[in-house]
Design a protein around this motif. Structure first.
Motif, short mmCIF file in Angstrom:
data_model
loop_
_atom_site.label_atom_id
_atom_site.label_comp_id
_atom_site.label_asym_id
_atom_site.label_seq_id
_atom_site.Cartn_x
_atom_site.Cartn_y
_atom_site.Cartn_z
N LEU A 70 -6.36 3.62 -3.11
CA LEU A 70 -6.06 2.50 -4.00
C LEU A 70 -5.14 1.50 -3.31
O LEU A 70 -5.36 0.28 -3.39
N GLY A 71 -4.14 2.00 -2.62
CA GLY A 71 -3.21 1.11 -1.93
C GLY A 71 -3.90 0.29 -0.85
O GLY A 71 -3.64 -0.90 -0.71
N MET A 72 -4.78 0.91 -0.10
CA MET A 72 -5.46 0.18 0.97
C MET A 72 -6.45 -0.84 0.42
O MET A 72 -6.58 -1.94 0.96
N MET A 73 -7.14 -0.50 -0.66
CA MET A 73 -8.07 -1.46 -1.25
C MET A 73 -7.33 -2.67 -1.82
O MET A 73 -7.75 -3.81 -1.64
N LEU A 74 -6.21 -2.42 -2.49
CA LEU A 74 -5.45 -3.53 -3.05
C LEU A 74 -4.71 -4.33 -1.98
O LEU A 74 -4.43 -5.51 -2.17
N GLY A 93 11.64 3.86 -1.35
CA GLY A 93 12.71 4.84 -1.47
C GLY A 93 12.83 5.38 -2.88
O GLY A 93 13.12 6.57 -3.09
N PHE A 94 12.59 4.53 -3.88
CA PHE A 94 12.62 4.97 -5.27
C PHE A 94 11.52 5.98 -5.54
O PHE A 94 11.70 6.96 -6.24
N GLY A 95 10.34 5.78 -4.94
CA GLY A 95 9.26 6.74 -5.08
C GLY A 95 9.60 8.06 -4.45
O GLY A 95 9.27 9.13 -4.96
N ALA A 135 0.84 -1.21 0.00
CA ALA A 135 0.00 0.00 0.00
C ALA A 135 0.86 1.25 0.00
O ALA A 135 0.54 2.24 -0.67
N THR A 136 1.97 1.21 0.72
CA THR A 136 2.87 2.35 0.75
C THR A 136 3.56 2.55 -0.59
O THR A 136 3.75 3.69 -1.03
N VAL A 137 3.92 1.46 -1.24
CA VAL A 137 4.55 1.56 -2.58
C VAL A 137 3.57 2.18 -3.57
O VAL A 137 3.95 3.04 -4.36
N ILE A 138 2.32 1.75 -3.53
CA ILE A 138 1.32 2.30 -4.45
C ILE A 138 1.20 3.80 -4.26
O ILE A 138 1.19 4.57 -5.22
#
Length: 87
Positions: free
Chosen positions: A36-40, A77-79, A19-22
């Motif tokens: 979106l992150g939490m739903m996925l 980190g890339f984000g 979720a954090t990556v999204i």
């Protein structure tokens, strides 16, 4: 008990990191990215919980959980490097 711990704790950890990556990598608004992150993440948690019980060898179960737990923080980190969020 190892599989239950992997399914519950490991699945939760992978889902939260996913979720954090999204929200960090994709070019969405903060609200849309978090939603979106939490739903996925619920679907990801279910998939990893099923994997904990479907894989025969406990060593392979551990690898299924350890690889995403090692790769996803790098993507966060890339984000942050791209200026789209991060921690």
């Amino acid at each position: 008990t190892f599989r239950v711990l992997c399914a519950v704790i490991g699945g939760y950890a992978v889902a939260v990191l996913f979720a954090t990556v999204i929200s960090a990598v994709f070019p969405l608004s903060k609200v849309d990215g978090a939603l979106l992150g939490m739903m996925l993440s619920f679907a990801i948690w279910v998939v990893f919980a099923l994997c904990a019980f479907l894989i025969r060898k406990p060593r392979h179960v551990a690898m299924v959980f350890l690889v995403p737990l090692a790769v996803l923080p790098a993507l966060i980190g890339f984000g942050g490097f791209l200026g789209r969020g991060g921690l």
